[in-house]
Design an enzyme around this catalytic site. Structure first.
Site, PDB file in Angstrom:
ATOM      1  N   SER A 159      -3.404 -11.889 -10.857  1.00  0.00           N
ATOM      2  CA  SER A 159      -4.095 -12.435 -12.029  1.00  0.00           C
ATOM      3  C   SER A 159      -4.497 -11.591 -13.033  1.00  0.00           C
ATOM      4  O   SER A 159      -4.398 -11.807 -14.166  1.00  0.00           O
ATOM      5  CB  SER A 159      -5.045 -13.649 -11.558  1.00  0.00           C
ATOM      6  OG  SER A 159      -6.080 -12.941 -10.871  1.00  0.00           O
ATOM      7  N   TYR A 217      -9.886  -1.534   0.267  1.00  0.00           N
ATOM      8  CA  TYR A 217      -8.774  -0.985  -0.289  1.00  0.00           C
ATOM      9  C   TYR A 217      -9.036   0.451  -0.756  1.00  0.00           C
ATOM     10  O   TYR A 217      -8.245   1.179  -0.546  1.00  0.00           O
ATOM     11  CB  TYR A 217      -8.498  -1.927  -1.541  1.00  0.00           C
ATOM     12  CG  TYR A 217      -7.252  -1.555  -2.380  1.00  0.00           C
ATOM     13  CD1 TYR A 217      -6.091  -2.021  -2.499  1.00  0.00           C
ATOM     14  CD2 TYR A 217      -7.441  -0.420  -3.305  1.00  0.00           C
ATOM     15  CE1 TYR A 217      -5.125  -1.703  -2.965  1.00  0.00           C
ATOM     16  CE2 TYR A 217      -6.262   0.108  -3.934  1.00  0.00           C
ATOM     17  CZ  TYR A 217      -5.172  -0.711  -4.011  1.00  0.00           C
ATOM     18  OH  TYR A 217      -3.909  -0.196  -4.588  1.00  0.00           O
ATOM     19  N   ASP A 238       2.373   1.759  -3.040  1.00  0.00           N
ATOM     20  CA  ASP A 238       2.467   2.493  -4.514  1.00  0.00           C
ATOM     21  C   ASP A 238       1.624   3.598  -4.807  1.00  0.00           C
ATOM     22  O   ASP A 238       2.104   4.762  -5.325  1.00  0.00           O
ATOM     23  CB  ASP A 238       2.211   1.163  -5.607  1.00  0.00           C
ATOM     24  CG  ASP A 238       0.756   0.452  -5.380  1.00  0.00           C
ATOM     25  OD1 ASP A 238       0.168   0.916  -4.544  1.00  0.00           O
ATOM     26  OD2 ASP A 238       0.566  -0.172  -6.307  1.00  0.00           O
ATOM     27  N   GLY A 240      -7.892 -14.519  -7.584  1.00  0.00           N
ATOM     28  CA  GLY A 240      -8.346 -14.210  -6.121  1.00  0.00           C
ATOM     29  C   GLY A 240      -7.313 -14.501  -4.851  1.00  0.00           C
ATOM     30  O   GLY A 240      -7.731 -14.595  -3.825  1.00  0.00           O
ATOM     31  N   SER A 263     -11.572 -18.017 -22.774  1.00  0.00           N
ATOM     32  CA  SER A 263     -10.921 -18.429 -21.549  1.00  0.00           C
ATOM     33  C   SER A 263     -11.050 -19.881 -21.105  1.00  0.00           C
ATOM     34  O   SER A 263     -12.149 -20.034 -20.932  1.00  0.00           O
ATOM     35  CB  SER A 263     -11.400 -17.237 -20.437  1.00  0.00           C
ATOM     36  OG  SER A 263     -11.043 -17.850 -19.137  1.00  0.00           O
ATOM     37  N   ASP A 316       1.405  -3.696  -9.565  1.00  0.00           N
ATOM     38  CA  ASP A 316       1.284  -5.135 -10.143  1.00  0.00           C
ATOM     39  C   ASP A 316       1.437  -5.072 -11.722  1.00  0.00           C
ATOM     40  O   ASP A 316       2.292  -6.032 -11.936  1.00  0.00           O
ATOM     41  CB  ASP A 316      -0.073  -5.550  -9.845  1.00  0.00           C
ATOM     42  CG  ASP A 316      -0.507  -5.674  -8.431  1.00  0.00           C
ATOM     43  OD1 ASP A 316       0.506  -5.614  -7.664  1.00  0.00           O
ATOM     44  OD2 ASP A 316      -1.489  -5.746  -8.000  1.00  0.00           O
ATOM     45  N   HIS A 328       0.880  -1.043   0.025  1.00  0.00           N
ATOM     46  CA  HIS A 328       0.201   0.053   0.061  1.00  0.00           C
ATOM     47  C   HIS A 328       0.859   1.464   0.002  1.00  0.00           C
ATOM     48  O   HIS A 328       0.616   2.152   0.524  1.00  0.00           O
ATOM     49  CB  HIS A 328      -0.910   0.064   1.146  1.00  0.00           C
ATOM     50  CG  HIS A 328      -2.118  -1.029   0.832  1.00  0.00           C
ATOM     51  ND1 HIS A 328      -3.510  -0.627   0.460  1.00  0.00           N
ATOM     52  CD2 HIS A 328      -2.144  -2.281   1.213  1.00  0.00           C
ATOM     53  CE1 HIS A 328      -3.996  -2.001   0.680  1.00  0.00           C
ATOM     54  NE2 HIS A 328      -3.261  -2.867   0.705  1.00  0.00           N
ATOM     55  N   GLY A 378      -4.464 -12.765  -4.555  1.00  0.00           N
ATOM     56  CA  GLY A 378      -3.364 -11.796  -4.416  1.00  0.00           C
ATOM     57  C   GLY A 378      -2.274 -11.715  -5.181  1.00  0.00           C
ATOM     58  O   GLY A 378      -1.219 -11.103  -4.698  1.00  0.00           O
ATOM     59  N   LEU A 379      -2.301 -12.549  -6.315  1.00  0.00           N
ATOM     60  CA  LEU A 379      -0.943 -13.025  -6.860  1.00  0.00           C
ATOM     61  C   LEU A 379      -0.950 -12.185  -8.211  1.00  0.00           C
ATOM     62  O   LEU A 379      -0.130 -12.572  -9.292  1.00  0.00           O
ATOM     63  CB  LEU A 379      -0.631 -14.282  -7.069  1.00  0.00           C
ATOM     64  CG  LEU A 379      -0.414 -15.231  -5.736  1.00  0.00           C
ATOM     65  CD1 LEU A 379      -0.180 -16.475  -6.191  1.00  0.00           C
ATOM     66  CD2 LEU A 379       0.791 -14.626  -4.899  1.00  0.00           C
TER      67      LEU A 379
HETATM   68  C1  GAF Z   1      -2.983  -4.570  -4.888  1.00  0.00           C
HETATM   69  C2  GAF Z   1      -2.861  -3.288  -5.711  1.00  0.00           C
HETATM   70  F1  GAF Z   1      -3.285  -3.729  -6.966  1.00  0.00           F
HETATM   71  C3  GAF Z   1      -1.385  -2.650  -6.018  1.00  0.00           C
HETATM   72  O1  GAF Z   1      -1.621  -1.568  -6.504  1.00  0.00           O
HETATM   73  C4  GAF Z   1      -0.843  -2.163  -4.235  1.00  0.00           C
HETATM   74  O2  GAF Z   1      -1.631  -1.146  -3.907  1.00  0.00           O
HETATM   75  C5  GAF Z   1      -1.170  -3.508  -3.505  1.00  0.00           C
HETATM   76  O3  GAF Z   1      -2.436  -4.048  -3.457  1.00  0.00           O
HETATM   77  C6  GAF Z   1      -1.086  -3.487  -2.111  1.00  0.00           C
HETATM   78  O4  GAF Z   1       0.537  -3.230  -1.815  1.00  0.00           O
HETATM   79  O5  GAF Z   1      -2.252  -5.710  -5.388  1.00  0.00           O
END
Ligand code: GAF
Length: 389
Positions: free
Chosen positions: A133, A230, A42, A128, A73, A178, A40, A130-131
């Site tokens: 996708s 978020y 970025d 889903g 897909s 990402d 968090h 958090g990698l």
């Molecule tokens: C998610 C968001 F897509 C990224 O931009 C970043 O803020 C992250 O959460 C947290 O570090 O992956």
């Protein structure tokens, strides 16, 4: 959701052949990512240190006349088609197709003559977890369309375009990490990214040489209100920067932190600010240790990052905290949640010969608490998006 087996590039090719009755003109791959540290930060113009995973999304594709895009897909088993009307404005294509249409939209909006295309998508990046996708899908499609159209867009400018697809077309207010990770990472390195000017340094991250491994632990925790939370964290950071009279929280250093906190009257906002400011410093400290070849010494910084996310940014969940605690108790040098939070994955830095023991300890702790069994996999830093053939 099916559980596909076999090589992901071959699955994309087989899907293309089956759906369109011909061979693809090429195949383009983009990886998922984990973030070693810098969460968090970025969207606060700060620092991040992700690396690409050996898990990839592959787009097999060919060029078509006219302004039509057809996409199959593997994951949904569906084929969708959209034309110029659906990419004239954001929001017309929804679901997974929005990430593809969003890339077409963002390219066109930036003035690129995007060719019509047929695509078949297969992926080993779990959804889903958090990698990233989503970023992997965007980057694979972007790479395919750029090549098929002979379009020029330097790698350093591609992340912003893919991020625009996600922010504006899909409507998710994410930062630049990402897309930068999945496009710009290099094998054997972590990507030290300054999210303000997007300058990068590829930091050697040689786990083998140090006798270490990074274990990725999928918490299997269902995402709980992740999107709304978020957006709320981002808003709170932006409001705090405004109250402090700085362009972004990156402009507050750890030396200035106490004075800055004293100027904020809300305890929750103070905690959010403390996380971001200290997290930026932890990224810088991690990079300094890695530059000095001291990989083993970054463990405490990883764990401190987790504590900050748990107590100050408040984005962890019981499954995630359990995984971190069990990994540390079993001898991990450091462990933290990685990604946006409210579920997703934990990464643990471990002695290579302790990887199985740490994985077993996390699995046992989950069983004790009645949680769905976690997934565990050791990973090495892999390359970013690329054309396969
Ligand atoms: C998610 C968001 F897509 C990224 O931009 C970043 O803020 C992250 O959460 C947290 O570090 O992956």
């Amino acid at each position: 959701m099916t559980n596909p087996t076999g090589d992901v590039a071959e699955r994309a090719t087989a899907g293309f052949q089956r759906e369109y009755g011909t061979e693809p003109a090429g195949r383009w791959a983009a990886p998922g990512r984990v973030n070693l540290i810098g969460e968090h930060t970025d969207y606060n113009d700060g620092f991040v240190l992700p690396f690409a995973l050996p898990l990839r999304t592959v787009a097999a594709a060919d060029r078509q006349d006219g302004e039509r895009w057809t996409v199959w897909s593997e994951l949904s088993g569906e084929t969708i088609t959209f034309g110029a009307d659906e990419v004239a404005e954001p929001g017309q294509v929804t679901g997974w197709g929005a990430y593809v249409a969003g890339v077409v939209w963002a390219l066109r909006e930036a003035g690129h003559p995007v060719p019509g295309a047929r695509l078949a998508i297969a992926s080993d990046v779990p959804l889903g977890s958090g990698l990233s996708s989503s970023a992997a899908l965007e980057a694979a499609v972007l790479a395919a369309l750029l090549d098929l159209g002979g379009l020029e867009l330097p790698a350093e400018r591609q992340p912003r375009l893919a991020q625009r697809a996600e922010n504006v077309y899909v409507g998710a207010p994410t930062g630049i990490m990402d897309q930068s990770a999945v496009i710009r990472c290099r094998a054997g390195h972590a990507l030290f990214l300054d999210c303000r000017d997007e300058s990068v340094e590829h930091i050697p991250f040689d786990l083998d040489a140090a006798g270490l491994a990074v274990l990725v632990i999928d918490s299997r925790a269902p995402h709980r209100h992740a999107d709304g939370e978020y957006a709320a964290r981002r808003k709170s950071c932006e409001a705090a920067a405004e109250a402090l009279g700085v362009p972004a929280l990156r402009d507050v250093s750890v030396d200035q932190l106490d004075a800055a906190l004293a100027r904020l009257d809300d305890e929750e906002t103070r905690r959010r600010v403390r996380h971001v400011v200290t997290e930026d410093q932890r990224v810088l400290d991690t990079v300094a240790l890695l530059r000095a070849g001291r990989v083993r010494d970054i463990g405490p910084l990883l764990t401190a990052s987790h504590v900050s996310m748990r107590d100050d940014f408040e984005i962890t969940v019981p499954e995630i905290d359990t995984a971190v605690e069990a990994a540390l108790a079993a001898g991990a040098l450091g462990a933290r949640m990685t990604g946006g939070g409210f579920g997703g994955c934990v990464l643990a830095l471990v002695h290579a010969d302790r990887a199985d023991a740490v994985a077993d300890a996390v699995t046992a702790a989950y069983a004790e608490r009645g949680f769905t069994a976690p997934g565990t996999v050791p990973v090495l830093p892999a390359p970013g998006a690329t054309r396969l053939d």
